[in-house]
Design a protein around this motif. Structure first.
Motif, PDB file in Angstrom:
ATOM      1  N   THR A 161     -11.313  45.143  72.715  1.00  0.00           N
ATOM      2  CA  THR A 161     -12.347  44.921  73.724  1.00  0.00           C
ATOM      3  C   THR A 161     -12.287  43.471  74.195  1.00  0.00           C
ATOM      4  N   ASN A 191      -6.681  52.053  74.969  1.00  0.00           N
ATOM      5  CA  ASN A 191      -7.809  51.314  74.408  1.00  0.00           C
ATOM      6  C   ASN A 191      -8.433  52.104  73.258  1.00  0.00           C
ATOM      7  N   ASP A 236     -10.911  53.915  73.120  1.00  0.00           N
ATOM      8  CA  ASP A 236     -11.371  55.246  73.518  1.00  0.00           C
ATOM      9  C   ASP A 236     -10.214  56.190  73.844  1.00  0.00           C
ATOM     10  N   THR A 254     -11.282  49.752  81.418  1.00  0.00           N
ATOM     11  CA  THR A 254     -10.470  50.071  80.241  1.00  0.00           C
ATOM     12  C   THR A 254     -10.200  48.842  79.386  1.00  0.00           C
ATOM     13  N   CYS A 284     -10.433  55.840  84.548  1.00  0.00           N
ATOM     14  CA  CYS A 284     -10.079  55.971  83.137  1.00  0.00           C
ATOM     15  C   CYS A 284      -9.294  57.271  82.959  1.00  0.00           C
ATOM     16  N   GLU A 338      -6.469  59.777  80.586  1.00  0.00           N
ATOM     17  CA  GLU A 338      -5.885  60.158  79.304  1.00  0.00           C
ATOM     18  C   GLU A 338      -4.359  60.007  79.366  1.00  0.00           C
TER      19      GLU A 338
END
Length: 283
Positions: free
Chosen positions: A137, A171, A173, A199, A224, A226
Motif C-alpha cells: 500500500t 496488489n 487484493d 491499485t 481494477c 483480475e
C-alpha cells in the motif's frame, strides 16, 4: 563517470553525502528517471510535477526547475561525446541527525546521475509472468517515486533479466497493478485497458501521455482488473520513460500478439511522432 551534485559537475567518486542525511536514515528522498532525445527530456513538465508533489508532501524545500535539470543533462551528455543518456535525478532530504524531523527539510541535496543508454530495437518483445511478491500500500495518499523502493527490489529479485522478462505485480487484493519498473496496458476487442491509481501503482509519465494519445482513437478503460482479465487480452505491453512501449508476447505461458499487435504498433508510432514533434519544437 561525471555527475551533477549541489551546483557542481564532478566525478561521482568525489560526491559526499552525510550518513546523517535522512535520505539514508529514513528513506526520505525522491527520484525521477528519464532519457534524453537529442539532449531534451520529453514531457519534462510531468516529471517536474511528480517530483514537486512528492517534495511538497514531506515538506522538502528545493528551488529548481526541470529546465535547469535538462541543461545539466546536456552538459553530462557532452562529457560522453554528446550521446543521449539515461538519467536519474535524486533529491535527498538533508542532514537532520538521528530522529525524524518534526517540521520541514530546508537543506536538501540534489544529485543527477547519468549512465549509457542501452539501444534496443523497437518492438523487441519480452516474456512476462505474474510475481509471487505483492505490491504494498502507498505510504501516502498517492504513491511517490521515493527512495523507499524495497517493494520493487523484492519484485526484481524474482526476475532473471529485465532485458528479456517483465514481472507483473498484483496488489494485496489480487488486482493487476504494474510491472517491476513499468506500467502495463492491454487490449481486448480494440478496447485499451490499464490499472487505475487505486491499485497502488506509481503513475508513470509515459502512462499519462499514452492515455491521452489512446483516447484520441480508441475506447479506454481504467480500473481494477483480475489477472484473468489480463490473460484474456489480445495484446499486452509495458511502458516507462526510458524503454518507451515494450510488447509482451507471453505471460505465464499464455501467448499474445507481441510486436505484431495493431494497437500497440499504432500507439508506439504515435508516441514516436510525438517525441519528434517535441524535439523539433525545442530545436
Amino acid at each position: 563517470m561525471y555527475c551533477y551534485f549541489d551546483g557542481q559537475f564532478m566525478p561521482i567518486s568525489e560526491v559526499s553525502i552525510s550518513p546523517m542525511d535522512h535520505g539514508f536514515l529514513y528513506g526520505v528522498g525522491f527520484f525521477e528517471t528519464f532519457r534524453t532525445y537529442e539532449g531534451y527530456i520529453i514531457d519534462k513538465e510531468l516529471h517536474e510535477e511528480r517530483m514537486n508533489r512528492a517534495l511538497k508532501d514531506v515538506r522538502i524545500s528545493l528551488d529548481y526547475s526541470f529546465d535547469e535539470v535538462e541543461r545539466w543533462c546536456r552538459r553530462l551528455n557532452e562529457e560522453e561525446g554528446g550521446r543521449d543518456g539515461y538519467f536519474r535525478w535524486n533529491v535527498y532530504a538533508g542532514e537532520e541527525g538521528i530522529g525524524m524531523a518534526a517540521d520541514r527539510y530546508d537543506h536538501p541535496h540534489h544529485l543527477l546521475l547519468r549512465k549509457p543508454l542501452q539501444r534496443t530495437e523497437r518492438g523487441t518483445s519480452k516474456r512476462g509472468f505474474i510475481l509471487e511478491h505483492r505490491r504494498n500500500t502507498p505510504e501516502s495518499s498517492m504513491r511517490h517515486k521515493s527512495f523507499n523502493f524495497l517493494n520493487n527490489v523484492k519484485a526484481r529479485q524474482e526476475v532473471t533479466s529485465l532485458a528479456t522478462e517483465e514481472g507483473i505485480l498484483l496488489n494485496a487484493d489480487g488486482f493487476v497493478t504494474e510491472g517491476v519498473t513499468s506500467n502495463i496496458f492491454w487490449v481486448k476487442d480494440c478496447v485499451v485497458y490499464t490499472p487505475s491509481r487505486e491499485t497502488g501503482l506509481l503513475e508513470g509519465t509515459l502512462r499519462h501521455r499514452l492515455l491521452q494519445l489512446a483516447r484520441q482513437h480508441y475506447e479506454v478503460e481504467v480500473g481494477c482488473y483480475e489477472p484473468s482479465d489480463l490473460l484474456n487480452a489480445d495484446e499486452v505491453w509495458v511502458t516507462n520513460a526510458v524503454q518507451e512501449l515494450v510488447p509482451l508476447h507471453e505471460i505465464d505461458h499464455v501467448s499474445f500478439l507481441g510486436k505484431e499487435g495493431p494497437v500497440y504498433s499504432d500507439l508506439h508510432e504515435q508516441y514516436t511522432e510525438y517525441v519528434k514533434e517535441r524535439v523539433s519544437e525545442q530545436c
